[in-house]
Design an enzyme around this catalytic site. Structure first.
Site, mmCIF file in Angstrom:
data_model
loop_
_atom_site.group_PDB
_atom_site.id
_atom_site.type_symbol
_atom_site.label_atom_id
_atom_site.label_comp_id
_atom_site.label_asym_id
_atom_site.label_seq_id
_atom_site.Cartn_x
_atom_site.Cartn_y
_atom_site.Cartn_z
ATOM 1 N N ARG A 2 -2.822 11.859 -14.162
ATOM 2 C CA ARG A 2 -2.838 13.425 -14.552
ATOM 3 C C ARG A 2 -2.870 13.557 -16.304
ATOM 4 O O ARG A 2 -2.917 14.630 -16.451
ATOM 5 C CB ARG A 2 -1.641 14.145 -14.007
ATOM 6 N N CYS B 53 -8.224 7.867 14.760
ATOM 7 C CA CYS B 53 -7.480 7.102 15.643
ATOM 8 C C CYS B 53 -6.059 7.005 15.121
ATOM 9 O O CYS B 53 -5.106 6.392 15.681
ATOM 10 C CB CYS B 53 -8.118 6.083 16.374
ATOM 11 N N SER C 128 9.172 10.794 -14.280
ATOM 12 C CA SER C 128 8.354 12.098 -13.817
ATOM 13 C C SER C 128 8.819 13.198 -14.957
ATOM 14 O O SER C 128 9.731 13.353 -15.150
ATOM 15 C CB SER C 128 9.050 12.277 -12.544
ATOM 16 N N CYS D 255 -7.359 5.046 9.644
ATOM 17 C CA CYS D 255 -8.361 5.965 10.327
ATOM 18 C C CYS D 255 -8.258 7.492 10.620
ATOM 19 O O CYS D 255 -7.162 7.618 11.061
ATOM 20 C CB CYS D 255 -8.677 5.254 11.551
ATOM 21 N N HIS E 119 3.638 10.634 -1.459
ATOM 22 C CA HIS E 119 2.200 11.122 -1.690
ATOM 23 C C HIS E 119 1.555 9.992 -0.934
ATOM 24 O O HIS E 119 0.156 9.581 -1.163
ATOM 25 C CB HIS E 119 1.844 10.865 -3.032
ATOM 26 N N THR F 156 3.118 3.401 -15.478
ATOM 27 C CA THR F 156 2.400 3.355 -16.604
ATOM 28 C C THR F 156 2.697 2.118 -17.582
ATOM 29 O O THR F 156 2.081 1.388 -17.866
ATOM 30 C CB THR F 156 2.233 4.700 -17.522
ATOM 31 N N CYS G 83 -13.947 3.000 10.732
ATOM 32 C CA CYS G 83 -13.038 2.448 11.663
ATOM 33 C C CYS G 83 -13.916 1.403 12.706
ATOM 34 O O CYS G 83 -14.893 1.821 13.373
ATOM 35 C CB CYS G 83 -12.367 3.404 12.447
ATOM 36 N N ILE H 95 1.780 5.978 -5.513
ATOM 37 C CA ILE H 95 1.093 5.530 -4.366
ATOM 38 C C ILE H 95 0.613 3.924 -4.501
ATOM 39 O O ILE H 95 -0.158 3.340 -3.740
ATOM 40 C CB ILE H 95 -0.245 6.232 -4.257
ATOM 41 N N GLN I 298 6.791 9.360 -6.189
ATOM 42 C CA GLN I 298 5.441 10.018 -6.002
ATOM 43 C C GLN I 298 4.353 9.172 -6.381
ATOM 44 O O GLN I 298 3.142 9.704 -6.270
ATOM 45 C CB GLN I 298 5.203 11.125 -7.369
#
Ligand SMILES: [Zn+2]
Length: 256
Positions: free
Chosen positions: A37, A133, A196, A130, A122, A29, A155, A104, A102
């Site tokens: 959240r 595959c 966190s 994909c 995460h 942030t 894909c 991404i 945590q």
């Protein structure tokens, strides 16, 4: 003026042989990435789509992608902040055994933190996978699909559904990544839990495990956490302010 608490944290870091860092939304942030959240966060604007819904419904896949593109644009403009840079500097000194995140958004990687020492529990928004595959693509492929008129990217190899390589609602965390994260937590001598709220399990249990294996625990986050009472030090301040001050101690004490 360096506070006694900062000095104590500096000494903890100096004495540590194997630091494990655990990061959550709070560190991002400060780079302008919304905390999904939080009140007014993006999960309140968009209904989350579970992996089961994604697989079952074209409409849900459309909704999912609309949200992901907004999120991707947020993360692409964001840059690592002083907290990310401080952790990367500590890693370059050989102080850090590993970093469990945590987040991404890929900001630790962007700051130059060694990729082989990062566990993204995460997943990551920075690559596309994909679902059929398992081939990994870049966002470039998604935009090519959208340009070609697909509202749900497929894909190019097998026509399976593409999805950012993150853990969706209703999807289990990767067992191998979790096992490694727990191993790191058991074998570190200092755990820095940064940004966190330490409430989302099982990840939030990692600092507790470190503490129960005699590691020191330092928590740096703006809110209270359920682990505050077992922490050796708790900073209710911005991550970048605290870590920047610690790095100033290193600069003032070269060679230590
Ligand atoms: Zn495929």
């Amino acid at each position: 003026m360096t506070s006694d608490k900062i000095k104590t944290l500096f000494h903890f870091i100096q004495e540590a042989r194997a630091i494990v860092v655990f990061t959550g939304a709070g560190i991002s942030t400060e780079s302008g990435i919304p905390d999904y959240r939080s009140q007014g966060g993006i999960w309140q604007r968009f209904q989350p789509v579970t992996i089961q819904e994604f697989l079952a419904s074209h409409e849900k896949r459309q909704q999912y992608w609309q949200r992901k593109i907004v999120l991707f644009q947020d993360t692409q403009t964001a840059q690592p902040n002083e907290a990310h840079h401080a952790l990367t500097a500590l890693a370059r000194q050989g102080k850090i055994k590993g970093l469990i995140t945590q987040n991404i958004d890929g900001l630790h990687t962007k700051s130059g933190f060694p990729k082989d020492k990062i566990l993204e529990i995460h997943g990551t928004n920075q690559e596309i996978k994909c679902l059929s595959c398992s081939k990994i693509y870049s966002w470039e492929t998604v935009f090519q699909c959208l340009d070609a008129g697909q509202d749900v990217p497929l894909c190019p190899g097998c026509r399976g559904y593409l999805k950012p390589n993150t853990i969706s609602f209703g999807q289990n965390l990767d067992v191998n990544i979790l096992e490694k994260a727990f191993l790191w937590s058991r074998t570190c001598d200092l755990m820095l839990a940064i940004g966190s709220t330490l409430v989302v399990q099982p990840a939030a249990g990692m600092p507790r495990i470190a503490r129960s294996h005699d590691a020191r625990l330092v928590i740096i986050t703006l809110s209270e956490t359920p682990l505050d009472s077992i922490a050796d030090l708790k900073f209710e301040e911005s991550c970048s302010t605290v870590l920047q001050q610690v790095m100033q101690c290193f600069n003032a004490n070269p060679g230590k």
